[in-house]
Design a protein around this motif. Structure first.
Motif, PDB file in Angstrom:
ATOM      1  N   LEU A  45      62.790  61.251  45.534  1.00 14.15           N
ATOM      2  CA  LEU A  45      62.540  62.557  45.668  1.00 14.15           C
ATOM      3  C   LEU A  45      63.028  64.244  46.229  1.00 14.15           C
ATOM      4  CD1 LEU A  45      59.046  61.605  46.948  1.00 14.15           C
ATOM      5  CD2 LEU A  45      59.814  60.931  45.421  1.00 14.15           C
ATOM      6  N   VAL A  46      63.958  63.745  47.325  1.00 15.53           N
ATOM      7  CA  VAL A  46      64.897  65.083  47.706  1.00 15.53           C
ATOM      8  C   VAL A  46      65.836  65.276  46.142  1.00 15.53           C
ATOM      9  CG1 VAL A  46      66.612  66.193  48.598  1.00 15.53           C
ATOM     10  CG2 VAL A  46      64.401  65.112  49.391  1.00 15.53           C
ATOM     11  N   ARG A  47      66.104  64.217  45.620  1.00 18.31           N
ATOM     12  CA  ARG A  47      67.448  64.554  45.054  1.00 18.31           C
ATOM     13  C   ARG A  47      67.236  64.468  43.000  1.00 18.31           C
ATOM     14  NH1 ARG A  47      67.063  61.046  40.534  1.00 18.31           N
ATOM     15  NH2 ARG A  47      67.569  59.064  42.394  1.00 18.31           N
ATOM     16  N   SER A  48      65.846  64.379  43.720  1.00 19.70           N
ATOM     17  CA  SER A  48      65.188  64.329  42.014  1.00 19.70           C
ATOM     18  C   SER A  48      64.583  66.220  42.027  1.00 19.70           C
ATOM     19  CB  SER A  48      64.309  63.501  41.182  1.00 19.70           C
ATOM     20  OG  SER A  48      63.142  63.670  42.049  1.00 19.70           O
ATOM     21  N   GLY A  49      64.320  66.274  42.802  1.00 18.19           N
ATOM     22  CA  GLY A  49      63.645  68.135  43.219  1.00 18.19           C
ATOM     23  C   GLY A  49      62.512  67.800  43.315  1.00 18.19           C
ATOM     24  N   PHE A  50      61.890  67.132  43.007  1.00 15.76           N
ATOM     25  CA  PHE A  50      60.291  66.633  43.542  1.00 15.76           C
ATOM     26  C   PHE A  50      60.076  67.432  45.071  1.00 15.76           C
ATOM     27  CE2 PHE A  50      55.976  64.696  45.164  1.00 15.76           C
ATOM     28  CZ  PHE A  50      55.840  65.021  44.439  1.00 15.76           C
ATOM     29  N   VAL A  51      60.835  66.458  45.776  1.00 17.95           N
ATOM     30  CA  VAL A  51      60.320  67.641  46.927  1.00 17.95           C
ATOM     31  C   VAL A  51      62.527  68.584  46.791  1.00 17.95           C
ATOM     32  CG1 VAL A  51      61.097  67.439  50.056  1.00 17.95           C
ATOM     33  CG2 VAL A  51      59.853  66.011  48.387  1.00 17.95           C
ATOM     34  N   LYS A  52      61.568  69.988  47.106  1.00 18.07           N
ATOM     35  CA  LYS A  52      63.288  70.182  46.362  1.00 18.07           C
ATOM     36  C   LYS A  52      63.927  71.064  47.722  1.00 18.07           C
ATOM     37  CE  LYS A  52      65.340  73.849  43.761  1.00 18.07           C
ATOM     38  NZ  LYS A  52      65.473  75.212  42.317  1.00 18.07           N
ATOM     39  N   PRO A  53      65.380  70.390  47.710  1.00 19.59           N
ATOM     40  CA  PRO A  53      66.103  71.073  49.219  1.00 19.59           C
ATOM     41  C   PRO A  53      66.268  72.834  49.006  1.00 19.59           C
ATOM     42  CG  PRO A  53      67.504  69.476  48.226  1.00 19.59           C
ATOM     43  CD  PRO A  53      66.478  69.868  46.927  1.00 19.59           C
ATOM     44  N   LYS A  54      66.124  72.806  50.483  1.00 18.14           N
ATOM     45  CA  LYS A  54      66.251  74.603  50.617  1.00 18.14           C
ATOM     46  C   LYS A  54      67.349  75.030  50.417  1.00 18.14           C
ATOM     47  CE  LYS A  54      62.444  73.728  54.122  1.00 18.14           C
ATOM     48  NZ  LYS A  54      62.195  74.124  55.363  1.00 18.14           N
ATOM     49  N   VAL A  55      68.415  74.537  51.257  1.00 16.36           N
ATOM     50  CA  VAL A  55      69.916  75.019  51.072  1.00 16.36           C
ATOM     51  C   VAL A  55      70.460  73.735  50.513  1.00 16.36           C
ATOM     52  CG1 VAL A  55      71.728  75.765  51.923  1.00 16.36           C
ATOM     53  CG2 VAL A  55      69.875  75.961  52.860  1.00 16.36           C
ATOM     54  N   SER A 237      44.836  54.761  56.998  1.00 19.45           N
ATOM     55  CA  SER A 237      45.919  55.685  57.172  1.00 19.45           C
ATOM     56  C   SER A 237      46.589  55.374  56.071  1.00 19.45           C
ATOM     57  CB  SER A 237      46.629  54.625  58.859  1.00 19.45           C
ATOM     58  OG  SER A 237      47.599  54.734  59.303  1.00 19.45           O
ATOM     59  N   HIS A 238      46.591  56.545  56.320  1.00 18.28           N
ATOM     60  CA  HIS A 238      47.498  56.949  54.041  1.00 18.28           C
ATOM     61  C   HIS A 238      48.781  57.575  55.172  1.00 18.28           C
ATOM     62  CE1 HIS A 238      48.678  57.498  50.328  1.00 18.28           C
ATOM     63  NE2 HIS A 238      48.398  58.792  50.388  1.00 18.28           N
ATOM     64  N   ILE A 239      50.156  56.949  54.082  1.00 20.63           N
ATOM     65  CA  ILE A 239      51.729  57.671  54.634  1.00 20.63           C
ATOM     66  C   ILE A 239      51.918  58.307  52.681  1.00 20.63           C
ATOM     67  CG2 ILE A 239      53.896  56.360  54.403  1.00 20.63           C
ATOM     68  CD1 ILE A 239      52.625  53.896  55.333  1.00 20.63           C
ATOM     69  N   ALA A 240      52.248  59.255  53.586  1.00 21.51           N
ATOM     70  CA  ALA A 240      52.339  60.459  52.387  1.00 21.51           C
ATOM     71  C   ALA A 240      53.247  60.060  51.287  1.00 21.51           C
ATOM     72  CB  ALA A 240      52.817  62.224  52.790  1.00 21.51           C
ATOM     73  N   ASN A 241      53.226  60.673  50.364  1.00 21.32           N
ATOM     74  CA  ASN A 241      54.251  59.902  48.674  1.00 21.32           C
ATOM     75  C   ASN A 241      53.630  60.484  47.805  1.00 21.32           C
ATOM     76  OD1 ASN A 241      52.724  58.141  46.947  1.00 21.32           O
ATOM     77  ND2 ASN A 241      52.179  56.817  48.810  1.00 21.32           N
ATOM     78  N   ALA A 242      54.605  60.475  46.484  1.00 23.50           N
ATOM     79  CA  ALA A 242      55.108  61.835  45.257  1.00 23.50           C
ATOM     80  C   ALA A 242      53.560  61.068  44.407  1.00 23.50           C
ATOM     81  CB  ALA A 242      55.791  60.366  44.546  1.00 23.50           C
ATOM     82  N   SER A 243      52.296  60.053  45.052  1.00 24.86           N
ATOM     83  CA  SER A 243      51.043  59.813  44.458  1.00 24.86           C
ATOM     84  C   SER A 243      50.414  60.097  45.170  1.00 24.86           C
ATOM     85  CB  SER A 243      51.008  57.782  44.319  1.00 24.86           C
ATOM     86  OG  SER A 243      52.193  58.000  42.997  1.00 24.86           O
ATOM     87  N   THR A 244      49.877  60.904  46.104  1.00 23.81           N
ATOM     88  CA  THR A 244      49.284  61.447  47.642  1.00 23.81           C
ATOM     89  C   THR A 244      48.543  62.159  46.037  1.00 23.81           C
ATOM     90  OG1 THR A 244      50.362  60.701  49.055  1.00 23.81           O
ATOM     91  CG2 THR A 244      48.360  61.684  50.168  1.00 23.81           C
TER      92      THR A 244
END
Length: 326
Positions: A45-55, A237-244
């Motif tokens: 997710l980080v690598r693809s930009g779904f969770v975009k790096p801050k730096v 108890s849900h675990i946050a993910n790309a489909s949340t």
């Protein structure tokens, strides 16, 4: 030191092996020589930009297993100690663990028992802590029942085993190829083939105390999990993910507060050395084990590892080895 970084978001081709300065250790932290780490869905997710790096450049990864090189005078961690940790590097902050050295806050560290190899232990931190924290959202007690979705995955394999070690009755869902594995190797009391069986229909007359869900909460997926819980005392108890679907989760929380339906929580895993120590205690006692789907070298194998995790249906963990001396 060598490290795997990205300077832009995108496909596997954005991964770069670079030379970086060895990180400087601030007070309250330890410098760890990394022996192994791993891939989780969040790194994709980080690598693809779904969770975009801050730096940029961003060094990926938050799981670390290795040897303490340096720590504070008087610290309980000494040079030469075998340790593991989860750090915030798994998210979009700059410093990650896909490198030869990583600086770790002492409160994130746990000493690794001699019985657990360093070259695979990097697969333990994030998934085991996620399972531990998600399970404890539901106040697990001996004799309670828990439904674990995706029981053969990284989080699921730990959730099933930890729940059994704590005395719960465990039902896992998985595909047909993993039914025997979840029951025989992980120790689930019952297993449901999610492709052919309707878990809500099967357990409508014996609802669960806890449901652990690392899958999506969109559509009717969450509604079906809520329906199979004890409506007055059960916990989802849900675990946050790309489909949340956070709106759906918040609506379910509001319904519970209004006296309609089970309680609901969702988590993103938090680094915690004390909890890791408790998990490692269960592992040392033979009650919990790491399931390794595949081990690959960090330098030269990270891209293949990310593709394997992105393809889904990994049994346990894909580990990245930095120092293969065990």
């Amino acid at each position: 030191m060598k490290a795997i970084v990205i300077n832009a978001v995108g496909g596997i081709d954005v991964l770069e092996t670079v030379e970086l300065p060895q990180p400087t250790r601030p007070q309250g932290s330890a410098l760890v020589k990394v022996h192994s780490t791993c891939v989780n869905p969040v790194e994709n997710l980080v690598r693809s930009g779904f969770v975009k790096p801050k730096v940029f450049p961003k060094t990926l990864g938050g799981d670390v297993a290795g040897i303490v090189e340096e720590a504070d005078e008087g610290s309980k961690f000494k040079k030469g100690d075998r340790v593991i940790a989860l750090t915030w590097g798994y998210l979009n902050t700059q410093d990650g663990a896909w490198a030869e050295y990583h600086v770790v806050k002492e409160e994130f560290l746990a000493k690794l028992p001699a019985t657990i190899p360093l070259n695979t232990a990097g697969g333990i931190p994030l998934v085991s802590l996620t399972a531990w924290q998600a399970l404890h959202e539901g106040n697990p007690q001996p004799g309670k029942s828990v439904l674990v979705h995706a029981a053969a995955g990284g989080v699921g394999t730990f959730a099933v085993q930890i729940a059994k070690a704590l005395g719960l009755i465990v039902v896992g869902t998985c595909g047909p190829d993993n039914i025997n594995f979840v029951k025989s190797e992980l120790g689930a009391d019952e297993v449901v083939n999610y492709r052919t069986d309707d878990v809500a229909a099967l357990y409508k007359d014996k609802p669960f105390d806890i449901v652990i869900d690392p899958m999506g909460s969109r559509g009717d997926a969450m509604a079906r999990s809520l329906a199979v819980l004890k409506q007055d005392t059960g916990h989802y108890s849900h675990i946050a993910n790309a489909s949340t679907d956070y709106e759906a989760l918040n609506n379910a929380k509001e319904a519970h507060e209004a006296g309609k339906g089970p309680s609901v929580s969702y988590i993103a895993v938090q680094p915690n050395g004390e909890q890791l120590g408790q998990i490692l205690g269960l592992m040392e006692a033979g009650k919990v084990k790491l399931i390794v789907d595949k081990s690959l070298p960090l330098f030269g194998g990270a891209g293949e590892a990310m593709e394997r995790v992105a393809a889904g249906h990994v049994r346990g963990k894909v580990v990245l080895v930095v120092v293969d001396d065990e």
